[in-house]
Design a protein around this motif. Structure first.
Motif, PDB file in Angstrom:
ATOM      1  N   VAL A  80       0.841  -1.205   0.000  1.00 61.14           N
ATOM      2  CA  VAL A  80       0.000   0.000   0.000  1.00 61.14           C
ATOM      3  C   VAL A  80       0.872   1.250   0.000  1.00 61.14           C
ATOM      4  CG1 VAL A  80      -1.687   1.332   1.328  1.00 61.14           C
ATOM      5  CG2 VAL A  80      -1.958  -1.147   1.107  1.00 61.14           C
ATOM      6  N   LEU A  81       1.920   1.248   0.826  1.00 64.15           N
ATOM      7  CA  LEU A  81       2.825   2.403   0.872  1.00 64.15           C
ATOM      8  C   LEU A  81       3.457   2.662  -0.491  1.00 64.15           C
ATOM      9  CD1 LEU A  81       4.562   4.581   2.205  1.00 64.15           C
ATOM     10  CD2 LEU A  81       6.112   2.758   2.990  1.00 64.15           C
ATOM     11  N   LYS A  82       3.978   1.607  -1.117  1.00 67.21           N
ATOM     12  CA  LYS A  82       4.646   1.798  -2.402  1.00 67.21           C
ATOM     13  C   LYS A  82       3.660   2.218  -3.486  1.00 67.21           C
ATOM     14  CE  LYS A  82       8.419  -1.334  -1.332  1.00 67.21           C
ATOM     15  NZ  LYS A  82       9.112  -2.595  -1.654  1.00 67.21           N
ATOM     16  N   THR A  83       2.446   1.698  -3.422  1.00 73.47           N
ATOM     17  CA  THR A  83       1.426   2.111  -4.376  1.00 73.47           C
ATOM     18  C   THR A  83       1.145   3.602  -4.245  1.00 73.47           C
ATOM     19  OG1 THR A  83       0.387  -0.072  -4.337  1.00 73.47           O
ATOM     20  CG2 THR A  83      -0.960   1.755  -5.124  1.00 73.47           C
ATOM     21  N   ARG A  84       1.038   4.075  -3.022  1.00 73.32           N
ATOM     22  CA  ARG A  84       0.775   5.495  -2.804  1.00 73.32           C
ATOM     23  C   ARG A  84       1.957   6.363  -3.234  1.00 73.32           C
ATOM     24  NH1 ARG A  84      -2.345   6.859   2.728  1.00 73.32           N
ATOM     25  NH2 ARG A  84      -1.904   8.912   1.830  1.00 73.32           N
ATOM     26  N   LEU A  85       3.168   5.903  -2.959  1.00 72.96           N
ATOM     27  CA  LEU A  85       4.330   6.663  -3.395  1.00 72.96           C
ATOM     28  C   LEU A  85       4.393   6.754  -4.909  1.00 72.96           C
ATOM     29  CD1 LEU A  85       7.116   5.309  -0.974  1.00 72.96           C
ATOM     30  CD2 LEU A  85       5.786   7.417  -0.756  1.00 72.96           C
ATOM     31  N   ASN A  86       4.137   5.644  -5.574  1.00 76.19           N
ATOM     32  CA  ASN A  86       4.192   5.632  -7.037  1.00 76.19           C
ATOM     33  C   ASN A  86       3.079   6.440  -7.678  1.00 76.19           C
ATOM     34  OD1 ASN A  86       6.519   4.076  -7.402  1.00 76.19           O
ATOM     35  ND2 ASN A  86       5.411   2.169  -7.146  1.00 76.19           N
ATOM     36  N   SER A  87       1.936   6.535  -6.992  1.00 75.46           N
ATOM     37  CA  SER A  87       0.800   7.262  -7.554  1.00 75.46           C
ATOM     38  C   SER A  87       0.838   8.751  -7.250  1.00 75.46           C
ATOM     39  CB  SER A  87      -0.512   6.672  -7.009  1.00 75.46           C
ATOM     40  OG  SER A  87      -0.658   6.983  -5.629  1.00 75.46           O
ATOM     41  N   GLY A  88       1.744   9.155  -6.351  1.00 77.07           N
ATOM     42  CA  GLY A  88       1.813  10.562  -5.972  1.00 77.07           C
ATOM     43  C   GLY A  88       0.944  10.925  -4.786  1.00 77.07           C
ATOM     44  N   ASP A  89       0.204   9.947  -4.256  1.00 74.85           N
ATOM     45  CA  ASP A  89      -0.633  10.178  -3.073  1.00 74.85           C
ATOM     46  C   ASP A  89       0.224   9.917  -1.835  1.00 74.85           C
ATOM     47  OD1 ASP A  89      -2.679  10.470  -1.241  1.00 74.85           O
ATOM     48  OD2 ASP A  89      -3.535   8.481  -1.613  1.00 74.85           O
ATOM     49  N   ILE A  90       1.137  10.827  -1.565  1.00 74.63           N
ATOM     50  CA  ILE A  90       2.205  10.583  -0.599  1.00 74.63           C
ATOM     51  C   ILE A  90       1.895  11.278   0.722  1.00 74.63           C
ATOM     52  CG2 ILE A  90       4.680  10.806  -0.159  1.00 74.63           C
ATOM     53  CD1 ILE A  90       5.086  10.885  -3.197  1.00 74.63           C
ATOM     54  N   PRO A  91       1.910  10.539   1.828  1.00 70.96           N
ATOM     55  CA  PRO A  91       1.648  11.158   3.131  1.00 70.96           C
ATOM     56  C   PRO A  91       2.807  12.059   3.550  1.00 70.96           C
ATOM     57  CG  PRO A  91       2.316   8.882   3.405  1.00 70.96           C
ATOM     58  CD  PRO A  91       2.156   9.092   1.927  1.00 70.96           C
ATOM     59  N   ASP A  92       2.524  12.949   4.492  1.00 65.26           N
ATOM     60  CA  ASP A  92       3.569  13.848   4.984  1.00 65.26           C
ATOM     61  C   ASP A  92       4.653  13.082   5.728  1.00 65.26           C
ATOM     62  OD1 ASP A  92       2.282  16.278   4.091  1.00 65.26           O
ATOM     63  OD2 ASP A  92       0.871  16.022   5.746  1.00 65.26           O
ATOM     64  N   MET A  93       4.270  12.010   6.409  1.00 69.46           N
ATOM     65  CA  MET A  93       5.239  11.157   7.094  1.00 69.46           C
ATOM     66  C   MET A  93       4.744   9.722   7.033  1.00 69.46           C
ATOM     67  SD  MET A  93       7.013  11.601  10.867  1.00 69.46           S
ATOM     68  CE  MET A  93       5.746  10.831  11.885  1.00 69.46           C
ATOM     69  N   PHE A  94       5.686   8.778   6.895  1.00 67.51           N
ATOM     70  CA  PHE A  94       5.296   7.373   6.815  1.00 67.51           C
ATOM     71  C   PHE A  94       6.309   6.529   7.562  1.00 67.51           C
ATOM     72  CE2 PHE A  94       7.601   8.621   2.998  1.00 67.51           C
ATOM     73  CZ  PHE A  94       8.575   7.646   2.840  1.00 67.51           C
ATOM     74  N   LEU A  95       5.895   5.320   7.906  1.00 72.24           N
ATOM     75  CA  LEU A  95       6.705   4.410   8.712  1.00 72.24           C
ATOM     76  C   LEU A  95       7.238   3.280   7.841  1.00 72.24           C
ATOM     77  CD1 LEU A  95       7.415   4.186  11.770  1.00 72.24           C
ATOM     78  CD2 LEU A  95       5.470   2.638  12.003  1.00 72.24           C
ATOM     79  N   THR A  96       8.519   2.974   7.995  1.00 73.48           N
ATOM     80  CA  THR A  96       9.125   1.838   7.291  1.00 73.48           C
ATOM     81  C   THR A  96      10.061   1.126   8.263  1.00 73.48           C
ATOM     82  OG1 THR A  96      11.194   2.839   6.500  1.00 73.48           O
ATOM     83  CG2 THR A  96       9.191   3.278   5.212  1.00 73.48           C
ATOM     84  N   SER A  97      10.757   0.131   7.754  1.00 71.12           N
ATOM     85  CA  SER A  97      11.862  -0.454   8.495  1.00 71.12           C
ATOM     86  C   SER A  97      13.103   0.412   8.296  1.00 71.12           C
ATOM     87  CB  SER A  97      12.121  -1.879   8.019  1.00 71.12           C
ATOM     88  OG  SER A  97      10.991  -2.703   8.270  1.00 71.12           O
ATOM     89  N   ALA A  98      14.234  -0.041   8.846  1.00 73.74           N
ATOM     90  CA  ALA A  98      15.497   0.691   8.707  1.00 73.74           C
ATOM     91  C   ALA A  98      16.396  -0.048   7.717  1.00 73.74           C
ATOM     92  CB  ALA A  98      16.160   0.814  10.077  1.00 73.74           C
ATOM     93  N   TYR A  99      17.688   0.116   7.834  1.00 70.27           N
ATOM     94  CA  TYR A  99      18.691  -0.582   7.044  1.00 70.27           C
ATOM     95  C   TYR A  99      18.421  -0.485   5.541  1.00 70.27           C
ATOM     96  CZ  TYR A  99      20.463  -2.337  11.478  1.00 70.27           C
ATOM     97  OH  TYR A  99      20.983  -2.415  12.740  1.00 70.27           O
ATOM     98  N   ASN A 100      18.038  -1.589   4.897  1.00 68.35           N
ATOM     99  CA  ASN A 100      17.867  -1.557   3.446  1.00 68.35           C
ATOM    100  C   ASN A 100      16.791  -0.568   3.018  1.00 68.35           C
ATOM    101  OD1 ASN A 100      18.632  -2.811   0.807  1.00 68.35           O
ATOM    102  ND2 ASN A 100      16.455  -3.318   0.773  1.00 68.35           N
ATOM    103  N   ASP A 101      15.817  -0.321   3.879  1.00 67.68           N
ATOM    104  CA  ASP A 101      14.769   0.643   3.542  1.00 67.68           C
ATOM    105  C   ASP A 101      15.302   2.068   3.458  1.00 67.68           C
ATOM    106  OD1 ASP A 101      12.828  -1.205   3.229  1.00 67.68           O
ATOM    107  OD2 ASP A 101      11.612  -0.644   4.961  1.00 67.68           O
ATOM    108  N   ASN A 102      16.471   2.328   4.047  1.00 67.82           N
ATOM    109  CA  ASN A 102      17.084   3.644   3.864  1.00 67.82           C
ATOM    110  C   ASN A 102      17.359   3.903   2.391  1.00 67.82           C
ATOM    111  OD1 ASN A 102      17.181   3.821   6.685  1.00 67.82           O
ATOM    112  ND2 ASN A 102      19.260   3.008   6.780  1.00 67.82           N
TER     113      ASN A 102
END
Length: 419
Positions: A80-102
């Protein structure tokens, strides 16, 4: 560069439901409420923290007059997060993991290294969110996971030495069965429980040199499924299944919590986040961590600051989001929120430890240097859920050890090819 979709196979995403406190009065630009207040939009996971999120956001609105709305999801969160990022519907702040997600979310993340409030975060923890010298996110929680046990049931069964090896776990299970107690509630219906069970018990892979491990897997020098530690993991999962009741594949997180809190079972593999749910049922239960066994005999507890807040770098509300993180890092309420409300360990330097048993045992494990990191997140993007699914197939009996090893080798190879 847009973030790639999870595993290439994802083609269609269902719209996920958001939690009940989400505001429905956003204007067309999504930045102000109908009452004229400034509004921030967050996308978060960890729905078990919903009430804690609600309290925090309500306090911020009361103090600062800024409203925060959040979609809080569990299943398919990354997709869902990646879909929103790719579509431009991007939240002001979002939660992910660390390390490779950096690296995965680097094109969307605002670098925080020059923000004064980051000085409040423990310097050792910043390593998990640092890439090429830049601080790409804000560490959220210090969490731990391993086998959680009921101290009273262990005492009743006459288990005076806590198990650390696979044989000692087997002996403990036999003693629990002898007093009419089911040793494990498996959690095998949850894909995420299985990889979390796996990581500490195969953390002796490459003698802990995980960067080299994943470089070699990516380069094809070794197949992940050929790691010798996997046979030890399969032995451990077989043991949990054997002593995990009649329907181990139907055991969910909620069932684990219920079985454990009621005294039906003595052991679950869970993390520090589960203690509040257990105590909601049985407030006075006496619990602790068992170290996860490894093939090299050095048992460990997994400890990490892996959940990471990321500020969308092109957000029109970026200054307001940074103000929120500053408040979270420096205000009286913000500094107490994690230890007092969430009741987990805060990444902030000098923060009080929460008054919970698993948090205290986590601190002891750190001091005793018997921990391992959540090292799998150094691996390729999107690996955790298919890893869990492959292990589910094994414990369900639909895949042999050889087939599971081959599946793990393929999914790591495919994940690196997709990057």
């Amino acid at each position: 560069m847009k973030v790639k979709m999870l595993n290439k196979m994802v083609a269609v995403i269902a719209v996920a439901a958001s939690v009940g406190f989400i505001s429905c009065n956003k204007s067309s630009d999504g930045k102000k409420t109908s009452g004229g207040k400034k509004e921030l939009t967050f996308l978060l996971n960890s729905p078990e923290l919903t009430e804690a999120y609600k309290e925090c956001f309500a306090e911020y609105e009361k103090e600062k007059g800024v409203k925060i709305t959040a979609d809080i999801l569990q299943n398919d969160y990354q997709t869902v997060l990646k879909t929103r990022l790719n579509s431009g519907d991007i939240p002001d702040m979002f939660l992910t993991s660390a390390y490779n997600d950096n690296k995965v979310f680097g094109d969307y993340s605002y670098n925080l290294e020059k923000e004064p409030f980051m000085k409040n975060v423990q310097s050792a923890i910043l390593a998990s969110v640092t890439l090429d010298g830049h601080v790409t996110g804000y560490p959220f929680l210090v969490q731990s996971h391993s086998f959680v046990y009921n101290k009273a049931l262990f005492a009743k069964a006459g288990i005076t030495k806590l198990p650390e090896t696979l044989d000692e776990y087997k002996t403990a299970c036999e003693k629990l069965v002898a007093i009419g107690v089911q040793p494990f509630s498996t959690g095998f219906a949850e894909w995420w429980v299985l990889p979390q069970t796996a990581y500490p018990s195969i953390s002796d892979a490459y003698k802990g040199d995980y960067d080299t491990l994943f470089k070699d897997v990516e380069a094809g020098k070794i197949k992940f499924g050929d790691l010798p530690q996997l046979d030890f993991l399969f032995d451990l999962l077989d043991l949990i299944k054997k002593y995990g009741g009649n329907k181990p594949m139907e055991s969910t997180f909620d069932m684990q919590v219920s079985d454990f809190a009621s005294g039906k079972v003595a052991i679950i593999h869970q993390g520090s986040w589960a203690e509040a749910s257990v105590r909601a049922i049985t407030p006075d239960i006496d619990i602790g961590y068992l170290k996860a066994p490894r093939a090299d005999g050095k048992s460990v507890i997994a400890v990490e600051s892996n959940l990471t807040f990321r500020v969308y770098k092109d957000s029109k509300n970026r200054a307001e989001v940074l103000a929120f993180l500053e408040w979270l890092s420096t205000s009286s309420y913000g500094k107490k929120w994690i230890p007092d409300v969430i009741k987990q360990i805060s990444p902030l330097a000098g923060a009080a430890a929460p008054d919970t048993q698993l948090a205290k045992e986590t601190v002891s494990a750190q001091n005793d240097k018997i921990t391992c990191p959540w090292w799998i997140f150094k691996g390729p993007d999107g690996i955790e859920q298919p890893f869990g699914t492959a292990l589910q197939n094994y414990v369900a009996g639909t895949a042999t050890r050889a087939q599971t090893k081959a599946a793990l080798s393929k999914l790591f190879a495919d994940a690196y090819e997709a990057q």
